[in-house]
Design a protein around this motif. Sequence first.
Motif, PDB file in Angstrom:
ATOM      1  N   CYS A 127       1.088  -0.778  -0.140  1.00 13.20           N
ATOM      2  CA  CYS A 127       0.212  -0.151  -0.058  1.00 13.20           C
ATOM      3  C   CYS A 127       0.832   0.999   0.233  1.00 13.20           C
ATOM      4  O   CYS A 127       0.424   2.094  -0.311  1.00 13.20           O
ATOM      5  CB  CYS A 127      -0.767  -0.107   1.022  1.00 13.20           C
ATOM      6  N   HIS A 128       1.741   1.502   0.254  1.00 18.00           N
ATOM      7  CA  HIS A 128       2.132   2.023   0.575  1.00 18.00           C
ATOM      8  C   HIS A 128       4.182   2.096   0.063  1.00 18.00           C
ATOM      9  O   HIS A 128       5.736   2.292   1.081  1.00 18.00           O
ATOM     10  CB  HIS A 128       3.160   2.589   1.687  1.00 18.00           C
ATOM     11  N   CYS A 224      -5.806  -2.491  -2.101  1.00 14.95           N
ATOM     12  CA  CYS A 224      -4.660  -1.721  -2.949  1.00 14.95           C
ATOM     13  C   CYS A 224      -4.609  -2.608  -3.952  1.00 14.95           C
ATOM     14  O   CYS A 224      -4.488  -2.268  -5.366  1.00 14.95           O
ATOM     15  CB  CYS A 224      -3.329  -1.675  -2.130  1.00 14.95           C
ATOM     16  N   ILE A 225      -4.573  -3.674  -3.956  1.00 17.38           N
ATOM     17  CA  ILE A 225      -4.665  -4.971  -4.613  1.00 17.38           C
ATOM     18  C   ILE A 225      -6.385  -4.509  -5.830  1.00 17.38           C
ATOM     19  O   ILE A 225      -5.114  -4.420  -7.657  1.00 17.38           O
ATOM     20  CB  ILE A 225      -4.312  -6.172  -4.581  1.00 17.38           C
ATOM     21  N   HIS A 226      -7.523  -4.562  -5.941  1.00 19.07           N
ATOM     22  CA  HIS A 226      -8.063  -3.907  -6.689  1.00 19.07           C
ATOM     23  C   HIS A 226      -8.187  -3.123  -7.380  1.00 19.07           C
ATOM     24  O   HIS A 226      -8.455  -2.690  -8.087  1.00 19.07           O
ATOM     25  CB  HIS A 226      -9.114  -4.151  -5.757  1.00 19.07           C
ATOM     26  N   GLY A 227      -7.178  -1.944  -7.043  1.00 15.57           N
ATOM     27  CA  GLY A 227      -6.806  -1.364  -7.664  1.00 15.57           C
ATOM     28  C   GLY A 227      -6.102  -0.797  -8.300  1.00 15.57           C
ATOM     29  O   GLY A 227      -5.897  -0.192  -9.540  1.00 15.57           O
ATOM     30  N   ILE A 228      -5.081  -1.791  -8.559  1.00 17.87           N
ATOM     31  CA  ILE A 228      -3.993  -1.802  -9.736  1.00 17.87           C
ATOM     32  C   ILE A 228      -4.768  -1.926 -10.776  1.00 17.87           C
ATOM     33  O   ILE A 228      -5.726  -3.303 -10.708  1.00 17.87           O
ATOM     34  CB  ILE A 228      -3.219  -3.229  -9.451  1.00 17.87           C
ATOM     35  N   PHE A 238      -0.142  -9.687  -5.078  1.00 21.75           N
ATOM     36  CA  PHE A 238      -0.611 -10.564  -4.856  1.00 21.75           C
ATOM     37  C   PHE A 238       0.112 -11.691  -3.833  1.00 21.75           C
ATOM     38  O   PHE A 238       0.319 -12.542  -2.986  1.00 21.75           O
ATOM     39  CB  PHE A 238      -1.636 -11.455  -5.159  1.00 21.75           C
ATOM     40  N   SER A 239       1.213 -11.922  -4.959  1.00 19.59           N
ATOM     41  CA  SER A 239       2.307 -13.400  -4.751  1.00 19.59           C
ATOM     42  C   SER A 239       3.698 -12.881  -3.322  1.00 19.59           C
ATOM     43  O   SER A 239       4.239 -13.908  -2.836  1.00 19.59           O
ATOM     44  CB  SER A 239       2.850 -13.456  -5.521  1.00 19.59           C
TER      45      SER A 239
END
Length: 312
Positions: A127-128, A224-228, A238-239
């Motif tokens: 996230c950062h 955060c991953i959803h926003g990629i 995710f990995s």
Amino acid sequence: MEPGNDTQISEFLLLGFSEGTEPQPLIFGFFLSMYMITVFGNLLIILAVGSDSHLHTPMYFFLANLSFADICFTSTTIPKMPWNIWTQSQVITYAGCITQMYFFTLFAVLDIFLLSVMAYDRFVAICHPLHYTVIMNPQLCGMLVLVSWIMSILNSLLQSLMMLRLSFCTHFQIPRFFCELNEMVQLACSDTFLNKVVMYFAAVLLGCGAFVGILYSYSKIVSCIHGISSAQGKYKAFSTCASHLSVVSLFYCTILGVYLSSAATQSSHSNAVASVMYTVVTPMLNPFIYSLRNRDIKRALKRMVLGLEKCP
């Protein structure tokens, strides 16, 4: 002995698998082999992280500490079981039982804290990412591990001191292969109200608190991953936390399964089998989960093996 008498019994009996139909030599080989695999696997992780400069990062620093905690965690419980089979004795002294309970509680809670710290590390990394090296600096990493140790030691010390105030009558059979806090409290014939209050308060504050922290970190990570935008970017993000998520799921699911099964059945044999999952199986699988799913660990292990082969 009458309830309230301050005299303590001198020993307990660890029932373990004595009520089962499994041949004792098979159990002896099972425990000994799993203990050796656990120690060897986690020791490899520690050596790989320590010997490879590419792994001198916060994530692997926490992983090495987790591996060390797992070695200590299993070493407090597993060796006693093969020894009892070898000597054909189920006896453990009162002092030995309190000592085992102290270190078991210490490293169990330390595992929980380290898993929550690792979740925070993954949250910051995903996230950062631009501020990761600034936020997760060596001072903060060292402080997080130190606080985890201090909290675990204080909790374990408190639980052990609370246990010393209890008296035990004739029920001195422990339905597991190690001395566990909850089982010890249930065996006491003196008033255990204060012990249970402290025990459950610590479980909610430390165990559930850490779990809530892990859930919060992963809720932010998923957001955060959803926003990629790209699928490749999502997979890469995710990995980086897949191994940790697998270990967390395994650890908490096995603990939950153990205590649900204990509540559902009073069979000491069933309880002993269930407790094997989080005391033996989970620490043994952790190195495999991290090494098989992590290319950096694989490379470090290969370099370490090649370096040993080159030595005369």
